[in-house]
Design a protein around this motif. Structure first.
Motif, PDB file in Angstrom:
ATOM      1  N   VAL A 123      -0.120  -1.358  -7.194  1.00 34.20           N
ATOM      2  CA  VAL A 123      -0.728  -0.285  -6.410  1.00 34.20           C
ATOM      3  C   VAL A 123       0.388   0.533  -5.779  1.00 34.20           C
ATOM      4  CG1 VAL A 123      -2.175   0.267  -4.419  1.00 34.20           C
ATOM      5  CG2 VAL A 123      -2.825  -1.582  -5.969  1.00 34.20           C
ATOM      6  N   GLN A 124       0.303   1.832  -5.904  1.00 32.68           N
ATOM      7  CA  GLN A 124       1.361   2.730  -5.462  1.00 32.68           C
ATOM      8  C   GLN A 124       0.734   3.797  -4.571  1.00 32.68           C
ATOM      9  OE1 GLN A 124       3.113   5.867  -6.195  1.00 32.68           O
ATOM     10  NE2 GLN A 124       4.875   4.898  -5.244  1.00 32.68           N
ATOM     11  N   THR A 125       1.279   3.976  -3.354  1.00 35.75           N
ATOM     12  CA  THR A 125       0.596   4.789  -2.344  1.00 35.75           C
ATOM     13  C   THR A 125       1.500   5.873  -1.772  1.00 35.75           C
ATOM     14  OG1 THR A 125       1.197   3.152  -0.664  1.00 35.75           O
ATOM     15  CG2 THR A 125      -0.979   2.951  -1.637  1.00 35.75           C
ATOM     16  N   GLY A 126       0.894   7.040  -1.546  1.00 37.89           N
ATOM     17  CA  GLY A 126       1.552   8.105  -0.809  1.00 37.89           C
ATOM     18  C   GLY A 126       2.571   8.872  -1.616  1.00 37.89           C
ATOM     19  N   GLY A 131       0.908  14.505  -3.383  1.00 38.98           N
ATOM     20  CA  GLY A 131       0.803  13.063  -3.544  1.00 38.98           C
ATOM     21  C   GLY A 131       0.697  12.303  -2.239  1.00 38.98           C
ATOM     22  N   ASN A 132       0.632  13.006  -1.116  1.00 37.99           N
ATOM     23  CA  ASN A 132       0.771  12.405   0.200  1.00 37.99           C
ATOM     24  C   ASN A 132      -0.290  11.351   0.526  1.00 37.99           C
ATOM     25  OD1 ASN A 132       0.914  13.427   3.629  1.00 37.99           O
ATOM     26  ND2 ASN A 132       2.508  12.394   2.482  1.00 37.99           N
ATOM     27  N   SER A 157      -6.184   7.279   4.378  1.00 39.48           N
ATOM     28  CA  SER A 157      -6.752   8.020   5.514  1.00 39.48           C
ATOM     29  C   SER A 157      -5.761   9.028   6.066  1.00 39.48           C
ATOM     30  CB  SER A 157      -7.166   7.052   6.623  1.00 39.48           C
ATOM     31  OG  SER A 157      -8.201   6.203   6.179  1.00 39.48           O
ATOM     32  N   LYS A 158      -4.474   8.689   6.003  1.00 38.13           N
ATOM     33  CA  LYS A 158      -3.408   9.568   6.464  1.00 38.13           C
ATOM     34  C   LYS A 158      -2.361   9.691   5.372  1.00 38.13           C
ATOM     35  CE  LYS A 158      -4.629  10.341  10.836  1.00 38.13           C
ATOM     36  NZ  LYS A 158      -4.777  11.688  11.434  1.00 38.13           N
ATOM     37  N   GLY A 159      -1.688  10.821   5.345  1.00 39.13           N
ATOM     38  CA  GLY A 159      -0.592  10.985   4.403  1.00 39.13           C
ATOM     39  C   GLY A 159       0.542  10.030   4.744  1.00 39.13           C
ATOM     40  N   ARG A 160       1.088   9.374   3.733  1.00 40.11           N
ATOM     41  CA  ARG A 160       2.148   8.385   3.940  1.00 40.11           C
ATOM     42  C   ARG A 160       3.377   8.777   3.120  1.00 40.11           C
ATOM     43  NH1 ARG A 160       0.507   5.134   8.270  1.00 40.11           N
ATOM     44  NH2 ARG A 160      -1.778   5.103   8.175  1.00 40.11           N
ATOM     45  N   TRP A 161       4.438   9.094   3.828  1.00 36.31           N
ATOM     46  CA  TRP A 161       5.728   9.435   3.224  1.00 36.31           C
ATOM     47  C   TRP A 161       6.763   8.562   3.912  1.00 36.31           C
ATOM     48  CZ3 TRP A 161       8.647  14.741   3.809  1.00 36.31           C
ATOM     49  CH2 TRP A 161       9.437  14.968   2.683  1.00 36.31           C
ATOM     50  N   TYR A 162       7.471   7.716   3.169  1.00 35.10           N
ATOM     51  CA  TYR A 162       8.421   6.731   3.734  1.00 35.10           C
ATOM     52  C   TYR A 162       7.684   5.595   4.462  1.00 35.10           C
ATOM     53  CZ  TYR A 162      11.794  10.576   3.099  1.00 35.10           C
ATOM     54  OH  TYR A 162      12.561  11.604   2.589  1.00 35.10           O
ATOM     55  N   ALA A 163       6.635   5.070   3.870  1.00 36.43           N
ATOM     56  CA  ALA A 163       5.890   3.946   4.437  1.00 36.43           C
ATOM     57  C   ALA A 163       6.284   2.646   3.727  1.00 36.43           C
ATOM     58  CB  ALA A 163       4.395   4.188   4.312  1.00 36.43           C
ATOM     59  N   SER A 164       5.773   1.527   4.230  1.00 34.45           N
ATOM     60  CA  SER A 164       6.001   0.218   3.611  1.00 34.45           C
ATOM     61  C   SER A 164       4.670  -0.488   3.401  1.00 34.45           C
ATOM     62  CB  SER A 164       6.903  -0.652   4.495  1.00 34.45           C
ATOM     63  OG  SER A 164       8.198  -0.108   4.592  1.00 34.45           O
TER      64      SER A 164
END
Length: 534
Positions: A123-126, A131-132, A157-164
């Motif tokens: 699974v790949q997110t954000g 693609g946010n 629910s929220k854009g994720r950039w540089y998340a873990s």
């Protein structure tokens, strides 16, 4: 003027001493180029249970080094570089022979995050821009398969950039933590209808070394979350921070300061855990834009479950920013890739560190680090490292430029290497065990026989599990090592040996997932087999 020249000369000498290779005699290990041109620079990577490796880069980077097959093109009206793009930005690599196959990715995966689910689906997110909020999946396959990325109809629910990301007990859900301007976390998939996001004060701030937070699942089911120099224990069920841990001394550690972290192997009685955080940019380097500032040499180690939890500091043999920390089948940690000066970003680091360092957490202080053989390929910003089932470490990527740039300092790197630790040398072949029978599925607390053959039976036998993490930006998301309890080996039929091993006690220790099972004799691992924990 003479004094100035002497000072400059001294500074250069000191820098050379920091980053220059140590004598060859003390450099165990070896390097091999697996693929001279993988087509893309690896910003993200993950090894599948089929022993293939998924490499992934941004989509808004323009032409890569490999085209999509059959004249296929990506038509993305929101793309800011190439709205019609016939180049691939993800590939499937077969480490056995270096073969690559182009994969199709539709939305931008720049500085995104990911993790395998319990069923083996990646699974790949954000990511950035269009693609946010995206959630993508890949059901992996072997080298001869045709699996590919799928854009789901679900969104964050929220854009994720540089998340873990981190898989949770149960194997059907991940937690996604942080991201630029997003001091929250959420679950994928949601735990209930209407669920959105949850605030985490540790991540507040817009820029300052709190991106790609270090996240680890602890044996009691709580999460250890580290950002900048601070860390907390988060209870997922209640959503409450149940403990604020002491500040880690030294420099900031998270993006853009480019330190790294790993959890030391979990072992019986599986009640405590230790976290190791190493390296990173000097304090203030990223904020001031000081590209020449020497990186950190120090590591901090803490047991967050201890009543008097505190950081114990020690120094690496060399400075390092943007190092990747890879769990090894022996229980050691390999620190690899990176630079000696600067911080994370395009062209913001210099003086590549070409030598890996091995860390033995069971050794006495002062004897834990061992410098390994150097590569001749710099691995700077946007490079990755992953453990393979044969015990070698796959190393890929490095792109210090906004686009693919093949000239000038630190050009875009399309070569893929494997680093083989000294335990893979031919002199260890006689004691290297080869697993012949093993449980394909393990259930918690159950006992199983692992059968192996060796040329010479000698020394302690161990059975260890390693997860398959998602590597990006010098943090291997979801990485964990588990040392299983074993009995004394006994002789089996046909000259083989059998060792009785007991599965981990719970999903908090070992979430439902696929793992590499390594059998070791006298500290020498054989090739791993893949097992599923249920």
């Amino acid at each position: 003027m003479r004094l100035l020249v002497e000072l400059v000369g001294l500074a250069v000498l000191v820098q050379l001493l920091v980053s220059s290779p140590v004598p060859v005699a003390s450099q165990p290990g070896s390097w091999k180029v697996l693929q001279k041109n993988a087509g893309i620079a690896s910003m993200h990577s993950a090894v599948t249970r089929f022993d293939t490796c998924v490499l992934l880069d941004r989509t808004n980077i323009g032409p890569s080094g490999i085209k999509l097959p059959g004249g296929r093109c990506r038509n993305q009206p929101k793309e800011r570089v190439s709205k019609t793009d016939c180049y691939a930005h993800s590939v499937m690599l077969n480490p056995a022979n270096g073969a690559v196959r182009a994969l199709y990715i539709y939305t931008d995966t720049w500085c995104s995050s990911g993790q395998f689910m319990g069923n083996g689906v990646l699974v790949q997110t954000g990511g950035d821009f269009e693609g946010n909020k995206k959630i993508r999946t890949l059901s992996p396959c072997g080298a001869g398969g045709n699996c590919d990325w799928v854009e789901t109809d679900r969104e964050l629910s929220k854009g994720r950039w540089y998340a873990s990301n981190h898989i949770l007990p149960g194997g059907v859900r991940q937690i996604v933590v942080g991201g630029r301007n997003e001091p929250t976390y959420e679950f994928v998939p949601k735990r209930k209808a209407g669920e959105t996001v949850f605030s985490l004060a540790l991540l507040r701030g817009t820029c300052c070394d709190n991106l790609y937070p270090f996240v680890f699942l602890m044996p009691n089911g709580d999460l250890f979350v580290f950002a900048n120099q601070d860390s907390v224990i988060l209870n997922i069920g209640s959503g409450k921070v149940v403990r604020q841990l002491p500040k880690c001394p030294g420099n900031p550690r998270n993006y853009p300061s480019g330190g790294s972290a790993a959890m030391l192997p979990l072992k019986a009685p599986f009640q405590s855990v230790e976290i190791l955080v190493c390296g990173g940019a000097a304090t203030g380097a990223a904020k001031s834009g000081d590209k020449a500032k020497p990186a950190s040499t120090n590591c901090g180690r803490i047991n967050p479950t201890a009543g008097n939890a505190r950081w114990v500091m020690e120094n690496m043999p060399m400075r390092r920013v943007m190092g990747d920390m890879v769990s090894m089948p022996t229980g050691e940690i390999l620190i690899i890739n990176g630079a000696a000066n600067g911080y994370q970003g395009w062209g913001t680091a210099s003086n590549p560190v070409l030598q890996p360092v091995k860390y033995d957490g069971d050794a006495n202080a002062g004897k834990r680090f061992q410098t390994q053989k150097a590569t001749n390929i710099p691995r700077m910003y946007h490079s990755t490292a992953n453990m393979l089932a044969d015990g070698s470490v796959l190393v890929a990527g490095s792109n210090t430029h906004q686009f693919y740039t093949y000239t000038g300092p630190f050009p875009t790197e399309l070569r893929v290497e494997a680093f083989s630790p000294d335990y893979l040398s031919a002199r260890n072949n006689a004691v290297r065990p080869r697993i012949t029978q093993y449980p394909r599925v393990m259930k918690y607390q159950q006992a199983y026989d692992v059968t192996f053959v060796v040329n010479t039976r000698r020394g302690v036998v161990a059975v260890n599990l390693l997860s398959a993490p998602f590597a990006t930006h010098n943090f291997l998301q979801g990485q964990r090592a588990i040392k299983l309890t074993v009995a004394v080996p006994r002789q089996a039929s046909g000259g083989a040996w059998a060792v009785r091993t007991t599965a981990p006690p719970s999903a908090n220790v070992c979430p439902q997932q696929y793992y590499m099972m390594f059998c070791l004799q006298a500290g020498v691992p054989g090739r791993a087999v893949w097992i599923k924990m249920e």
